[in-house]
Motif scaffolding. Structure first.
Motif, PDB file in Angstrom:
ATOM      1  N   PHE A   1      87.142  92.672  -5.046  1.00 40.23           N
ATOM      2  CA  PHE A   1      88.417  93.390  -4.984  1.00 40.23           C
ATOM      3  C   PHE A   1      88.312  94.735  -5.689  1.00 40.23           C
ATOM      4  N   LYS A   2      87.591  94.781  -6.792  1.00 36.94           N
ATOM      5  CA  LYS A   2      87.467  96.042  -7.526  1.00 36.94           C
ATOM      6  C   LYS A   2      86.590  97.039  -6.765  1.00 36.94           C
TER       7      LYS A   2
ATOM      8  N   ASP B   1      97.941  87.850   1.955  1.00 37.49           N
ATOM      9  CA  ASP B   1      96.999  88.680   2.705  1.00 37.49           C
ATOM     10  C   ASP B   1      96.179  89.564   1.765  1.00 37.49           C
ATOM     11  N   ILE B   2      94.934  89.782   2.165  1.00 41.07           N
ATOM     12  CA  ILE B   2      94.072  90.734   1.465  1.00 41.07           C
ATOM     13  C   ILE B   2      94.112  92.039   2.247  1.00 41.07           C
TER      14      ILE B   2
ATOM     15  N   LEU C   1      90.772  96.682  -3.155  1.00 43.22           N
ATOM     16  CA  LEU C   1      91.636  95.872  -2.304  1.00 43.22           C
ATOM     17  C   LEU C   1      92.910  95.464  -3.038  1.00 43.22           C
ATOM     18  N   ILE C   2      93.876  95.025  -2.245  1.00 45.52           N
ATOM     19  CA  ILE C   2      95.189  94.635  -2.766  1.00 45.52           C
ATOM     20  C   ILE C   2      95.515  93.241  -2.241  1.00 45.52           C
ATOM     21  N   LEU C   3      96.108  92.414  -3.090  1.00 43.49           N
ATOM     22  CA  LEU C   3      96.599  91.107  -2.655  1.00 43.49           C
ATOM     23  C   LEU C   3      98.098  91.221  -2.431  1.00 43.49           C
TER      24      LEU C   3
ATOM     25  N   SER D   1      96.568  99.470   3.669  1.00 46.02           N
ATOM     26  CA  SER D   1      97.378  98.345   4.151  1.00 46.02           C
ATOM     27  C   SER D   1      96.824  97.698   5.413  1.00 46.02           C
ATOM     28  N   ILE D   2      95.510  97.747   5.600  1.00 44.65           N
ATOM     29  CA  ILE D   2      94.860  97.060   6.715  1.00 44.65           C
ATOM     30  C   ILE D   2      94.452  95.675   6.233  1.00 44.65           C
TER      31      ILE D   2
END
Length: 381
Positions: free
Chosen positions: A217-218, A233-234, A222-224, A239-240
């Protein structure tokens, strides 16, 4: 007559002088005795068995230390005598109950008795200091296979132990039992022997360290997404959606897909287009754990990576569709110290031969194991 009178007068005078001197001597003796007694009078501090107590602190009510008892439990009287008669005198010792007495009730030759303290010690458990365990061991079953245009070309599975240092995750492997299969008939049917389109992707798979949630994620920024804990969603920073996180009972499953979609690579006279790279990681965790804080494989249950390529040589008229699957079915994970690394290898290539002596899939306690999804599995037995 006159002479007798003179003698008597002299005798009386001498007698008076003698009496005066005697009286003064008596007074001097009394004074000396009083001074001596005053100077050397002592109080004694003892325990209940009348044994002297040394190093008893004698303090006034302001807790100023006046004196300490000597080895015979004695304290000179003049150290206490000049305190106010209404003052409280404290007798303190760590092994005895403190005694408090008014100064007016203490005499120059008193004996002070202190009661011994009964100390109840809490139970103490003594154990050897635990040495932090520095190595992680994963015992697992693995499977890896490759298909070319839906034909099984390479297959390997077996029992494996992975080993790494905790501070620097860099796994090595030790094969306990394995099978290796190659579809030699497929390769023999290739028209141009010099053009080997069946590149070998199957291997003994390493743990997917680059996809550990904290690191991945780092690195990918990425965003959860917000939502229920059961499914989220990941997302990329644009925002894809590229994956999901799902909770089920005490398991959490990361599914990541299309990371390298349509990425083309060329090398020598070959060309490969990576169409898919889907990753699945399953961890056994409790509800209190933040899923994004997972930065090791201590609770790994299952991992899978699926890759799909279009691949060809410049002399080929069409692409070969290549699919590759690598799976690790975890049996146990534990920490240890002092395992000899000499029996482990850093190589994760395709095994060169079979070392199959038992039905390890039947004995394996891997919770996630399933048969591979093709009938050609029989060929690999």
């Amino acid at each position: 007559m006159k002479t007798a009178l003179i003698n008597w007068t002299m005798t009386a005078k001498s007698l008076r002088i003698l009496l005066t001197l005697t009286y003064m001597k008596f007074i001097l003796i009394i004074f000396c005795l009083f001074t001596y007694t005053h100077s050397y009078s002592q109080i004694t501090i003892v325990d209940q068995n009348n044994s002297p107590i040394a190093l008893v602190e004698i303090c006034n009510s302001k807790q100023n230390i006046l004196a300490k008892s000597n080895g015979k439990g004695m304290v000179k009287w003049h150290k206490i005598e000049n305190q106010s008669l209404s003052d409280s005198i404290h007798f303190n010792h760590i092994s005895y109950d403190s005694q408090v007495i008014l100064r007016k009730n203490i005499k120059w030759n008193d004996t002070i008795v202190l009661n011994e303290v009964n100390i109840d010690l809490s139970e103490v458990l003594v154990s050897a200091k635990k040495i932090p365990k520095k190595q992680q061991v994963i015992d697992a079953c693995y499977r890896s296979y490759q298909t070319n245009d839906d034909s099984l070309i390479y297959y390997t599975d077996g029992l494996v132990t992975y080993l790494t240092e905790r501070r620097k995750i860099n796994y090595q492997k030790q094969l306990k039992a394995n099978r290796a299969y190659q579809n030699t008939a497929y390769n023999a049917n290739i028209e141009t022997k010099k053009v080997m389109v069946s590149m070998k992707l199957a291997r003994t798979p390493p743990p997917l360290t680059e996809y550990l949630p904290t690191t991945f994620f780092k690195r990918k920024d990425l965003i959860l997404s917000q939502g229920s804990n059961e499914s989220r969603d990941i997302l990329t920073k644009d925002s894809i959606k590229i994956g999901t996180v799902k909770r089920d009972s005490n398991l959490v499953t990361f599914t990541i897909d299309n990371i390298f979609k349509c990425k083309k690579r060329s090398f020598a006279k070959f060309e490969a287009i990576q169409l898919k790279c889907d990753v699945t990681l399953v961890f056994k965790v409790n509800e209190a754990i933040d899923v994004l804080s997972i930065d090791n494989f201590d609770h790994l249950v299952y991992s899978k990576i699926y890759r799909k390529y279009d691949y060809k040589h410049e002399k080929d008229k069409a692409y070969t569709a290549i699919e590759n699957v690598e799976e690790i079915f975890v049996e146990t994970v534990h920490l240890t110290n002092g395992i000899d690394n000499d029996s482990f290898s850093k190589s994760f290539g395709f095994p060169s031969k079979n070392n199959y002596s038992s039905s390890f899939w039947e004995a394996c306690a891997c919770e996630y194991y399933q048969l591979p999804p093709f009938t050609a599995f029989e060929l690999a037995r």
